[in-house]
Design a protein around this motif. Structure first.
Motif, PDB file in Angstrom:
ATOM      1  N   ALA A  28       8.417   7.387 -12.761  1.00 20.23           N
ATOM      2  CA  ALA A  28       8.458   6.043 -12.179  1.00 20.23           C
ATOM      3  C   ALA A  28       8.863   6.111 -10.710  1.00 20.23           C
ATOM      4  CB  ALA A  28       9.425   5.165 -12.962  1.00 20.23           C
ATOM      5  N   PRO A  29       8.104   6.831  -9.881  1.00 24.11           N
ATOM      6  CA  PRO A  29       8.517   7.035  -8.490  1.00 24.11           C
ATOM      7  C   PRO A  29       8.590   5.751  -7.667  1.00 24.11           C
ATOM      8  CG  PRO A  29       6.271   7.801  -8.825  1.00 24.11           C
ATOM      9  CD  PRO A  29       6.822   7.466 -10.174  1.00 24.11           C
ATOM     10  N   GLU A  30       7.845   4.746  -8.070  1.00 22.65           N
ATOM     11  CA  GLU A  30       7.858   3.477  -7.339  1.00 22.65           C
ATOM     12  C   GLU A  30       9.236   2.823  -7.385  1.00 22.65           C
ATOM     13  OE1 GLU A  30       5.874   4.284  -9.892  1.00 22.65           O
ATOM     14  OE2 GLU A  30       3.789   3.900  -9.373  1.00 22.65           O
ATOM     15  N   HIS A  31      10.024   3.141  -8.402  1.00 23.81           N
ATOM     16  CA  HIS A  31      11.373   2.582  -8.528  1.00 23.81           C
ATOM     17  C   HIS A  31      12.400   3.357  -7.705  1.00 23.81           C
ATOM     18  CE1 HIS A  31      10.111  -0.204 -11.604  1.00 23.81           C
ATOM     19  NE2 HIS A  31       9.502   0.780 -12.229  1.00 23.81           N
ATOM     20  N   PHE A  32      11.950   4.435  -7.066  1.00 27.29           N
ATOM     21  CA  PHE A  32      12.878   5.294  -6.329  1.00 27.29           C
ATOM     22  C   PHE A  32      12.390   5.572  -4.912  1.00 27.29           C
ATOM     23  CE2 PHE A  32      13.294   6.112 -10.854  1.00 27.29           C
ATOM     24  CZ  PHE A  32      14.636   5.819 -11.040  1.00 27.29           C
ATOM     25  N   GLY A  33      11.769   4.563  -4.299  1.00 26.54           N
ATOM     26  CA  GLY A  33      11.425   4.647  -2.881  1.00 26.54           C
ATOM     27  C   GLY A  33      10.061   5.192  -2.535  1.00 26.54           C
ATOM     28  N   MET A  34       9.207   5.413  -3.504  1.00 25.77           N
ATOM     29  CA  MET A  34       7.867   5.934  -3.235  1.00 25.77           C
ATOM     30  C   MET A  34       6.833   4.829  -3.369  1.00 25.77           C
ATOM     31  SD  MET A  34       7.336   9.547  -3.330  1.00 25.77           S
ATOM     32  CE  MET A  34       8.511  10.863  -3.192  1.00 25.77           C
ATOM     33  N   THR A  35       5.717   5.016  -2.674  1.00 26.47           N
ATOM     34  CA  THR A  35       4.546   4.185  -2.900  1.00 26.47           C
ATOM     35  C   THR A  35       3.455   5.106  -3.432  1.00 26.47           C
ATOM     36  OG1 THR A  35       3.804   4.470  -0.624  1.00 26.47           O
ATOM     37  CG2 THR A  35       5.085   2.501  -1.095  1.00 26.47           C
ATOM     38  N   CYS A  36       2.617   4.576  -4.289  1.00 28.29           N
ATOM     39  CA  CYS A  36       1.557   5.375  -4.911  1.00 28.29           C
ATOM     40  C   CYS A  36       0.212   4.707  -4.614  1.00 28.29           C
ATOM     41  CB  CYS A  36       1.802   5.509  -6.410  1.00 28.29           C
ATOM     42  SG  CYS A  36       3.399   6.255  -6.801  1.00 28.29           S
ATOM     43  N   PRO A  37      -0.340   4.967  -3.427  1.00 25.22           N
ATOM     44  CA  PRO A  37      -1.565   4.279  -3.018  1.00 25.22           C
ATOM     45  C   PRO A  37      -2.811   4.726  -3.770  1.00 25.22           C
ATOM     46  CG  PRO A  37      -0.944   5.892  -1.373  1.00 25.22           C
ATOM     47  CD  PRO A  37       0.156   5.860  -2.398  1.00 25.22           C
ATOM     48  N   GLU A  38      -2.747   5.893  -4.401  1.00 22.97           N
ATOM     49  CA  GLU A  38      -3.881   6.418  -5.156  1.00 22.97           C
ATOM     50  C   GLU A  38      -3.368   7.027  -6.449  1.00 22.97           C
ATOM     51  OE1 GLU A  38      -6.237   9.191  -2.981  1.00 22.97           O
ATOM     52  OE2 GLU A  38      -6.460   7.866  -1.256  1.00 22.97           O
ATOM     53  N   ALA A  39      -4.229   7.069  -7.444  1.00 24.58           N
ATOM     54  CA  ALA A  39      -3.860   7.715  -8.706  1.00 24.58           C
ATOM     55  C   ALA A  39      -3.506   9.172  -8.427  1.00 24.58           C
ATOM     56  CB  ALA A  39      -5.013   7.634  -9.697  1.00 24.58           C
ATOM     57  N   GLY A  40      -2.365   9.587  -8.929  1.00 28.39           N
ATOM     58  CA  GLY A  40      -1.957  10.977  -8.778  1.00 28.39           C
ATOM     59  C   GLY A  40      -1.322  11.333  -7.452  1.00 28.39           C
ATOM     60  N   LEU A  41      -1.075  10.363  -6.611  1.00 27.89           N
ATOM     61  CA  LEU A  41      -0.523  10.660  -5.291  1.00 27.89           C
ATOM     62  C   LEU A  41       0.498   9.594  -4.903  1.00 27.89           C
ATOM     63  CD1 LEU A  41      -0.676  12.462  -2.739  1.00 27.89           C
ATOM     64  CD2 LEU A  41      -2.417  10.904  -1.889  1.00 27.89           C
ATOM     65  N   CYS A  42       1.733  10.040  -4.689  1.00 28.98           N
ATOM     66  CA  CYS A  42       2.810   9.146  -4.273  1.00 28.98           C
ATOM     67  C   CYS A  42       3.495   9.774  -3.064  1.00 28.98           C
ATOM     68  CB  CYS A  42       3.831   8.962  -5.400  1.00 28.98           C
ATOM     69  SG  CYS A  42       3.114   8.280  -6.916  1.00 28.98           S
ATOM     70  N   LEU A  43       3.990   8.912  -2.175  1.00 28.99           N
ATOM     71  CA  LEU A  43       4.674   9.444  -1.014  1.00 28.99           C
ATOM     72  C   LEU A  43       5.701   8.449  -0.500  1.00 28.99           C
ATOM     73  CD1 LEU A  43       2.190   9.431   1.992  1.00 28.99           C
ATOM     74  CD2 LEU A  43       1.586   8.566  -0.226  1.00 28.99           C
ATOM     75  N   GLU A  44       6.659   9.026   0.175  1.00 31.23           N
ATOM     76  CA  GLU A  44       7.717   8.212   0.761  1.00 31.23           C
ATOM     77  C   GLU A  44       7.226   7.514   2.020  1.00 31.23           C
ATOM     78  OE1 GLU A  44      12.267   8.846   2.362  1.00 31.23           O
ATOM     79  OE2 GLU A  44      10.889  10.543   2.397  1.00 31.23           O
ATOM     80  N   ASP A  45       6.457   8.208   2.848  1.00 31.85           N
ATOM     81  CA  ASP A  45       5.971   7.682   4.126  1.00 31.85           C
ATOM     82  C   ASP A  45       4.469   7.436   4.031  1.00 31.85           C
ATOM     83  OD1 ASP A  45       5.191   7.157   6.721  1.00 31.85           O
ATOM     84  OD2 ASP A  45       5.978   9.021   7.563  1.00 31.85           O
ATOM     85  N   PRO A  46       4.046   6.195   3.802  1.00 33.27           N
ATOM     86  CA  PRO A  46       2.617   5.900   3.676  1.00 33.27           C
ATOM     87  C   PRO A  46       1.789   6.294   4.900  1.00 33.27           C
ATOM     88  CG  PRO A  46       3.929   4.004   2.987  1.00 33.27           C
ATOM     89  CD  PRO A  46       4.872   4.989   3.613  1.00 33.27           C
ATOM     90  N   GLY A  47       2.421   6.439   6.038  1.00 35.84           N
ATOM     91  CA  GLY A  47       1.718   6.859   7.243  1.00 35.84           C
ATOM     92  C   GLY A  47       1.206   8.292   7.171  1.00 35.84           C
TER      93      GLY A  47
END
Length: 188
Positions: free
Chosen positions: A32-51
């Motif tokens: 559940a990375p979205e609950h801990f400061g990550m964004t997941c713009p694509e399936a299988g890929l999450c990151l802290e800095d969307p840039g």
């Protein structure tokens, strides 16, 4: 109606306990990375800095292609979580490591781990878990085989590796291969 409300309450309680367990076991936060400061713009890929999405996307794609062509097919591509700050890596329990594979559930990348060979290394661990079973890899296969394979077959350019124990694993794996063994068949 009462049964429906009790069922709904039970589901909410289980969900809350699930998030709580992620709090206690930080690598479990990969679920559940979205609950801990990550964004997941694509399936299988999450990151802290969307840039940094283009960079993260390219690294993940390169590692997937490498493992699928050089190591073997993956049943399911792992979710990769890219941290950009030390605070993020600590939030996911990554003390003292540049990357960490959580069985077949995901890969955590430290801010210093945004390197092709590091992601290939962790994807090899993902392949091992899918192929041999996570518990078998963690508890039955020799550490020199598991780590030696990942360091050797990922093309890690560091010579020697930064720690003597992991350099020894790579050297033992190389010797095992030189003796005519097939890396796809683990030692018994």
């Amino acid at each position: 109606m009462r049964r429906y409300l009790l069922g709904t309450l039970a589901i909410l309680l289980l969900a809350l306990l699930g998030l709580q367990s992620c709090e206690a076991i930080k690598p479990g936060r990969v679920f559940a990375p979205e609950h801990f400061g990550m964004t997941c713009p694509e399936a299988g890929l999450c990151l802290e800095d969307p840039g940094r999405l283009p960079e993260a996307k390219a690294l993940r794609l390169q590692a997937l292609r490498f493992v699928q062509s050089e190591i073997g097919p993956l049943k399911k591509a792992p979710r990769v979580l890219f941290c950009s700050t030390e605070a993020c890596s600590q939030n996911f329990g990554m003390a003292g490591t540049k990357a960490y594979a959580v069985g077949t559930h995901g890969i955590l990348i430290h801010p210093d781990g945004w390197q092709e060979y590091i992601l290939r290394h962790e994807m090899i661990h993902h392949w091992q878990s899918e192929t041999f079973g996570t518990a078998h890899v963690a508890h039955r296969l020799p550490k020199w085989y598991v780590e030696g394979m990942a360091y050797e077959l990922s093309g890690d350019p560091r010579q020697p590796l930064p720690r003597a124990d992991i350099e020894q694993y790579r050297m033992q794996f190389r010797a095992w291969l030189a003796a005519g063994n097939d890396w796809r068949v683990p030692p018994t």
